[in-house]
Design a protein around this motif. Structure first.
Motif, PDB file in Angstrom:
ATOM      1  N   ALA A 167      17.467 -18.522  14.724  1.00 33.50           N
ATOM      2  CA  ALA A 167      17.519 -16.909  14.588  1.00 33.50           C
ATOM      3  C   ALA A 167      19.147 -16.857  15.324  1.00 33.50           C
ATOM      4  CB  ALA A 167      16.534 -16.255  15.430  1.00 33.50           C
ATOM      5  N   LYS A 168      19.322 -17.716  16.237  1.00 32.18           N
ATOM      6  CA  LYS A 168      20.901 -17.414  17.098  1.00 32.18           C
ATOM      7  C   LYS A 168      21.977 -17.915  16.185  1.00 32.18           C
ATOM      8  CE  LYS A 168      22.809 -18.365  21.404  1.00 32.18           C
ATOM      9  NZ  LYS A 168      22.869 -19.032  22.742  1.00 32.18           N
ATOM     10  N   TYR A 169      21.558 -19.141  15.508  1.00 34.38           N
ATOM     11  CA  TYR A 169      22.813 -19.638  14.763  1.00 34.38           C
ATOM     12  C   TYR A 169      22.270 -19.785  13.227  1.00 34.38           C
ATOM     13  CZ  TYR A 169      24.212 -21.197  19.242  1.00 34.38           C
ATOM     14  OH  TYR A 169      24.853 -21.077  20.765  1.00 34.38           O
ATOM     15  N   ILE A 170      22.645 -18.865  12.406  1.00 32.13           N
ATOM     16  CA  ILE A 170      22.098 -18.667  11.090  1.00 32.13           C
ATOM     17  C   ILE A 170      22.353 -19.863  10.291  1.00 32.13           C
ATOM     18  CG2 ILE A 170      22.381 -17.410   8.819  1.00 32.13           C
ATOM     19  CD1 ILE A 170      22.505 -14.815  10.881  1.00 32.13           C
ATOM     20  N   GLY A 171      23.706 -20.531  10.229  1.00 33.74           N
ATOM     21  CA  GLY A 171      24.223 -21.629   9.615  1.00 33.74           C
ATOM     22  C   GLY A 171      23.433 -23.130   9.560  1.00 33.74           C
ATOM     23  N   THR A 172      22.565 -23.211  10.588  1.00 38.34           N
ATOM     24  CA  THR A 172      21.795 -24.472  11.069  1.00 38.34           C
ATOM     25  C   THR A 172      21.206 -25.101   9.855  1.00 38.34           C
ATOM     26  OG1 THR A 172      19.875 -23.355  12.132  1.00 38.34           O
ATOM     27  CG2 THR A 172      21.832 -24.081  13.507  1.00 38.34           C
ATOM     28  N   GLY A 173      20.848 -24.126   9.094  1.00 40.51           N
ATOM     29  CA  GLY A 173      19.911 -24.750   7.704  1.00 40.51           C
ATOM     30  C   GLY A 173      18.706 -25.232   8.050  1.00 40.51           C
ATOM     31  N   ASP A 174      18.055 -25.374   6.771  1.00 39.81           N
ATOM     32  CA  ASP A 174      16.564 -26.204   7.002  1.00 39.81           C
ATOM     33  C   ASP A 174      16.489 -26.956   5.923  1.00 39.81           C
ATOM     34  OD1 ASP A 174      16.328 -24.050   5.065  1.00 39.81           O
ATOM     35  OD2 ASP A 174      14.714 -23.350   6.070  1.00 39.81           O
ATOM     36  N   ALA A 175      15.308 -27.417   5.646  1.00 39.33           N
ATOM     37  CA  ALA A 175      14.875 -28.312   4.537  1.00 39.33           C
ATOM     38  C   ALA A 175      15.054 -27.718   3.155  1.00 39.33           C
ATOM     39  CB  ALA A 175      13.526 -28.955   4.754  1.00 39.33           C
ATOM     40  N   ASP A 176      14.940 -26.384   3.196  1.00 42.39           N
ATOM     41  CA  ASP A 176      14.709 -25.548   1.959  1.00 42.39           C
ATOM     42  C   ASP A 176      16.016 -24.972   1.564  1.00 42.39           C
ATOM     43  OD1 ASP A 176      12.237 -26.021   1.727  1.00 42.39           O
ATOM     44  OD2 ASP A 176      11.489 -24.225   2.927  1.00 42.39           O
ATOM     45  N   MET A 177      17.062 -25.165   2.318  1.00 41.29           N
ATOM     46  CA  MET A 177      18.557 -24.782   2.012  1.00 41.29           C
ATOM     47  C   MET A 177      19.220 -25.372   0.841  1.00 41.29           C
ATOM     48  SD  MET A 177      21.513 -24.497   4.445  1.00 41.29           S
ATOM     49  CE  MET A 177      21.618 -22.787   5.137  1.00 41.29           C
ATOM     50  N   THR A 178      19.522 -24.857  -0.055  1.00 39.11           N
ATOM     51  CA  THR A 178      20.256 -25.243  -1.167  1.00 39.11           C
ATOM     52  C   THR A 178      21.644 -25.750  -0.846  1.00 39.11           C
ATOM     53  OG1 THR A 178      21.002 -23.213  -2.078  1.00 39.11           O
ATOM     54  CG2 THR A 178      19.015 -23.888  -2.881  1.00 39.11           C
ATOM     55  N   LYS A 179      22.341 -26.385  -1.825  1.00 37.26           N
ATOM     56  CA  LYS A 179      23.757 -26.915  -1.355  1.00 37.26           C
ATOM     57  C   LYS A 179      24.430 -25.789  -1.456  1.00 37.26           C
ATOM     58  CE  LYS A 179      27.303 -30.270  -3.356  1.00 37.26           C
ATOM     59  NZ  LYS A 179      27.385 -31.187  -4.415  1.00 37.26           N
ATOM     60  N   TYR A 180      24.268 -24.837  -2.464  1.00 37.87           N
ATOM     61  CA  TYR A 180      25.184 -23.616  -2.515  1.00 37.87           C
ATOM     62  C   TYR A 180      25.121 -22.844  -1.153  1.00 37.87           C
ATOM     63  CZ  TYR A 180      26.820 -19.067  -3.599  1.00 37.87           C
ATOM     64  OH  TYR A 180      27.822 -17.932  -3.704  1.00 37.87           O
ATOM     65  N   GLU A 181      24.023 -22.552  -0.657  1.00 41.17           N
ATOM     66  CA  GLU A 181      23.986 -21.797   0.524  1.00 41.17           C
ATOM     67  C   GLU A 181      24.466 -22.805   1.921  1.00 41.17           C
ATOM     68  OE1 GLU A 181      19.552 -19.779   0.086  1.00 41.17           O
ATOM     69  OE2 GLU A 181      19.619 -21.865   0.925  1.00 41.17           O
ATOM     70  N   TRP A 182      24.421 -24.065   1.651  1.00 38.23           N
ATOM     71  CA  TRP A 182      25.074 -24.842   2.906  1.00 38.23           C
ATOM     72  C   TRP A 182      26.553 -24.511   2.685  1.00 38.23           C
ATOM     73  CZ3 TRP A 182      28.262 -29.187   3.166  1.00 38.23           C
ATOM     74  CH2 TRP A 182      28.413 -29.542   4.482  1.00 38.23           C
ATOM     75  N   VAL A 183      27.252 -24.988   1.525  1.00 39.81           N
ATOM     76  CA  VAL A 183      28.673 -24.702   1.461  1.00 39.81           C
ATOM     77  C   VAL A 183      29.000 -23.298   1.540  1.00 39.81           C
ATOM     78  CG1 VAL A 183      30.395 -24.796  -0.437  1.00 39.81           C
ATOM     79  CG2 VAL A 183      28.608 -26.627  -0.272  1.00 39.81           C
ATOM     80  N   THR A 184      28.425 -22.283   1.179  1.00 43.23           N
ATOM     81  CA  THR A 184      28.684 -21.062   1.514  1.00 43.23           C
ATOM     82  C   THR A 184      28.751 -20.704   3.006  1.00 43.23           C
ATOM     83  OG1 THR A 184      27.732 -20.251  -0.418  1.00 43.23           O
ATOM     84  CG2 THR A 184      28.419 -18.546   1.206  1.00 43.23           C
ATOM     85  N   ASN A 185      27.835 -21.215   3.680  1.00 44.42           N
ATOM     86  CA  ASN A 185      27.835 -21.280   5.328  1.00 44.42           C
ATOM     87  C   ASN A 185      29.198 -21.895   5.854  1.00 44.42           C
ATOM     88  OD1 ASN A 185      25.721 -19.596   5.592  1.00 44.42           O
ATOM     89  ND2 ASN A 185      24.277 -21.214   5.913  1.00 44.42           N
ATOM     90  N   MET A 186      29.334 -23.067   5.268  1.00 44.68           N
ATOM     91  CA  MET A 186      30.656 -23.794   5.950  1.00 44.68           C
ATOM     92  C   MET A 186      32.038 -23.005   5.710  1.00 44.68           C
ATOM     93  SD  MET A 186      29.453 -26.351   7.366  1.00 44.68           S
ATOM     94  CE  MET A 186      27.925 -25.561   7.674  1.00 44.68           C
ATOM     95  N   HIS A 187      31.887 -22.504   4.433  1.00 37.15           N
ATOM     96  CA  HIS A 187      33.301 -21.860   4.060  1.00 37.15           C
ATOM     97  C   HIS A 187      33.383 -20.541   5.129  1.00 37.15           C
ATOM     98  CE1 HIS A 187      34.962 -23.907   0.608  1.00 37.15           C
ATOM     99  NE2 HIS A 187      33.718 -24.205   0.411  1.00 37.15           N
ATOM    100  N   ARG A 188      32.226 -20.109   5.164  1.00 40.52           N
ATOM    101  CA  ARG A 188      32.269 -18.490   6.043  1.00 40.52           C
ATOM    102  C   ARG A 188      32.552 -19.266   7.623  1.00 40.52           C
ATOM    103  NH1 ARG A 188      27.326 -15.920   3.365  1.00 40.52           N
ATOM    104  NH2 ARG A 188      28.259 -14.677   1.698  1.00 40.52           N
ATOM    105  N   ASP A 189      32.053 -20.111   8.072  1.00 40.67           N
ATOM    106  CA  ASP A 189      32.519 -20.614   9.485  1.00 40.67           C
ATOM    107  C   ASP A 189      33.793 -20.845   9.476  1.00 40.67           C
ATOM    108  OD1 ASP A 189      29.790 -20.264  10.077  1.00 40.67           O
ATOM    109  OD2 ASP A 189      29.381 -22.357   9.872  1.00 40.67           O
ATOM    110  N   THR A 190      34.410 -21.626   8.489  1.00 41.66           N
ATOM    111  CA  THR A 190      35.828 -22.136   8.662  1.00 41.66           C
ATOM    112  C   THR A 190      36.611 -20.906   8.448  1.00 41.66           C
ATOM    113  OG1 THR A 190      35.187 -24.171   7.409  1.00 41.66           O
ATOM    114  CG2 THR A 190      37.652 -23.346   7.448  1.00 41.66           C
ATOM    115  N   LEU A 191      36.564 -19.854   7.552  1.00 43.04           N
ATOM    116  CA  LEU A 191      37.456 -18.686   7.506  1.00 43.04           C
ATOM    117  C   LEU A 191      37.215 -17.878   8.565  1.00 43.04           C
ATOM    118  CD1 LEU A 191      36.495 -17.766   3.722  1.00 43.04           C
ATOM    119  CD2 LEU A 191      38.449 -18.402   4.664  1.00 43.04           C
ATOM    120  N   ALA A 192      35.990 -17.548   9.314  1.00 44.95           N
ATOM    121  CA  ALA A 192      35.805 -16.858  10.689  1.00 44.95           C
ATOM    122  C   ALA A 192      36.652 -17.721  11.818  1.00 44.95           C
ATOM    123  CB  ALA A 192      34.399 -16.985  10.850  1.00 44.95           C
ATOM    124  N   SER A 193      36.667 -18.872  11.705  1.00 47.78           N
ATOM    125  CA  SER A 193      37.604 -19.944  12.737  1.00 47.78           C
ATOM    126  C   SER A 193      39.095 -19.513  12.608  1.00 47.78           C
ATOM    127  CB  SER A 193      37.056 -21.117  12.662  1.00 47.78           C
ATOM    128  OG  SER A 193      37.987 -21.722  13.616  1.00 47.78           O
TER     129      SER A 193
END
Length: 90
Positions: free
Chosen positions: A16-42
């Motif tokens: 709940a605190k860190y949305i991009g941590t993911g889980d076993a049901d996370m798709t590759k698209y969701e994971w890549v999208t979170n990584m891109h958003r984190d990078t852009l935010a940085s």
């Protein structure tokens, strides 16, 4: 993992605190999208990086910041059509 007081943090609280941590049901698209958003935010949050990109693109810092923030809405194009299973090699 625990809090500074020593109390353990439950996995659901961490997610709940860190949305991009993911889980076993996370798709590759969701994971890549979170990584891109984190990078852009940085990039937006670190002024030195933002000014580096502005100089490299020969644009103003404000315009580069605006473009990065807009790109955070949909950083990896449109999501894939249909239901996918995690790890299916999208």
């Amino acid at each position: 993992m625990s809090t500074p007081g020593g109390a353990p943090i439950h996995k659901d609280q961490l997610k709940a605190k860190y949305i991009g941590t993911g889980d076993a049901d996370m798709t590759k698209y969701e994971w890549v999208t979170n990584m891109h958003r984190d990078t852009l935010a940085s990039h937006v949050g670190h002024y030195d990086q933002l000014s580096y990109y502005a100089v490299a693109q020969n644009e103003s810092i404000g315009r580069v910041k605006k473009e990065f923030i807009e790109k955070m809405l949909q950083p990896c194009n449109k999501p894939p059509v249909g239901k996918t299973v995690a790890g299916d090699g999208i």
